[in-house]
Enzyme design. Sequence first.
Site, short mmCIF file in Angstrom:
data_model
loop_
_atom_site.label_atom_id
_atom_site.label_comp_id
_atom_site.label_asym_id
_atom_site.label_seq_id
_atom_site.Cartn_x
_atom_site.Cartn_y
_atom_site.Cartn_z
N THR A 165 4.42 6.72 6.39
CA THR A 165 4.93 6.11 5.17
C THR A 165 3.95 6.36 4.03
OG1 THR A 165 5.96 4.12 4.24
CG2 THR A 165 4.00 3.77 5.58
N ASN A 166 4.10 5.67 2.91
CA ASN A 166 3.19 5.87 1.77
C ASN A 166 2.84 4.52 1.16
OD1 ASN A 166 5.24 5.18 -0.31
ND2 ASN A 166 6.26 6.98 0.55
N ASP A 167 2.10 4.57 0.06
CA ASP A 167 1.53 3.36 -0.53
C ASP A 167 2.49 2.55 -1.40
OD1 ASP A 167 -1.02 2.84 0.24
OD2 ASP A 167 -1.92 4.29 -1.14
N SER A 168 3.73 2.99 -1.54
CA SER A 168 4.63 2.31 -2.48
C SER A 168 4.84 0.84 -2.08
CB SER A 168 5.98 3.03 -2.51
OG SER A 168 6.90 2.26 -3.23
#
Length: 403
Positions: free
Chosen positions: A209-212
């Site tokens: 996943t990512n930091d959003s």
Amino acid sequence: MFEDKHITLTVSGSVAAYKAALLARDLQRAGAEVRVALTAGAAQFVTAETFAALTKAPVLTDETWWRANGQIDHIELADWTDLAIAAPASANLMAQLANGLADDAASATWLATAAPKVVVPAMNTHMWQAPATQRNRQQLVSDGVHVLTPATGQLAEGYAGQGRFLEPAEIVAQIGQLGLFVPQTLAGKHVIVTAGGTRERLDPVRFLTNDSSGKMGYAVATAARQAGADVTLITAPTKLSSPAGVTVVPIESTTDLAQAVLSRFPQADALVMAAAVADFQPEVVADQKIKKTTDNDEFILKLKKTPDILKEVATIKRPKQVTVGFAAETQNLLVNGAKKLHDKSLDLLAANDVSRSDIGFNGDDNQVTFIMADGVTDQTPKTSKTLIAQALIDRVAQLLATK
Ligand code: C5P
């Protein structure tokens, strides 16, 4: 924020009553015309003269109520009101308002007004936590009243706890964020907003996943709702609570998101893709948890490209539909942004520089450059995601109006 709005400030018996004078002044600075109703309890802490001098208007108290002057003061004040704010609201005032009592001038005015209502509690922490107060809070919320959450901190009693009156500037900011007087520029429009970082599974317990944080997308969904739109928020997992009045569609992966967006887009007037979508996903998703093995020191994960949702949307987009993308860039913001806008046939792109540590992914603030299809660009100041979302929604409304 409250230009020319008539605000009735109901002040009740709390040590924090003196701060209501500052609140009255801050509301005036935000453009409002303020009138005050004081409960008998409030009059033990502050005087009507203070508020009369500040507001240059008569103050309604139990003493001045029902003078034989041919005027029904609580109805006159109630009808004048565009927004009613009870601040500070004591436990007793909350109980009165939650139960529809009208046994004094302030509560009778409150009951008689049809305007939007905000309660700003201030009381001892044990009184705040008492089941009866929490029941009254619930009742007020289900009656459509906005009840702000008191601060936690030092109380007049000398110990810390929840129940502190919020600072006047904070109250004005929080009421502003309710969007009570936002023009209904998107009434009758269906807007889809996507939010959060997608999760691409490797196996049943792991994902990429990512930091959003999802904050920007949630702020856009809220702003669209406040502007009167029928909003569908398609969201990857976030820690945020669902915005009120919005249809929430939870998704996990880019493939889920693509399916959810493409199946709904034909019925929508506008799509705002604020989700941080993964560019790659594992080529195979293991059915069982991937195990360590003794004969291998490395594990190679093969990724394949995800579908570009906005590109697929572009192929089915009708001329009257508006599509908006976000671009998180670390370099060449405008050049890369403009390229994305054209590649994805967007009407508007909000580009932000995620190499800066003071804005972007997880914070409450952002700064974006709006890039329009005709090449015009406009950089917002660094400000809250709420205000950026409102600016973006204003542009969406303008685009829809000109299509
Ligand atoms: O990842 P990228 O910078 O290209 O994202 C630009 C815009 O495209 C964003 O609005 C994002 O939500 C959208 N996007 C998409 N499908 C992808 C990747 C990004 O719709 N696979």
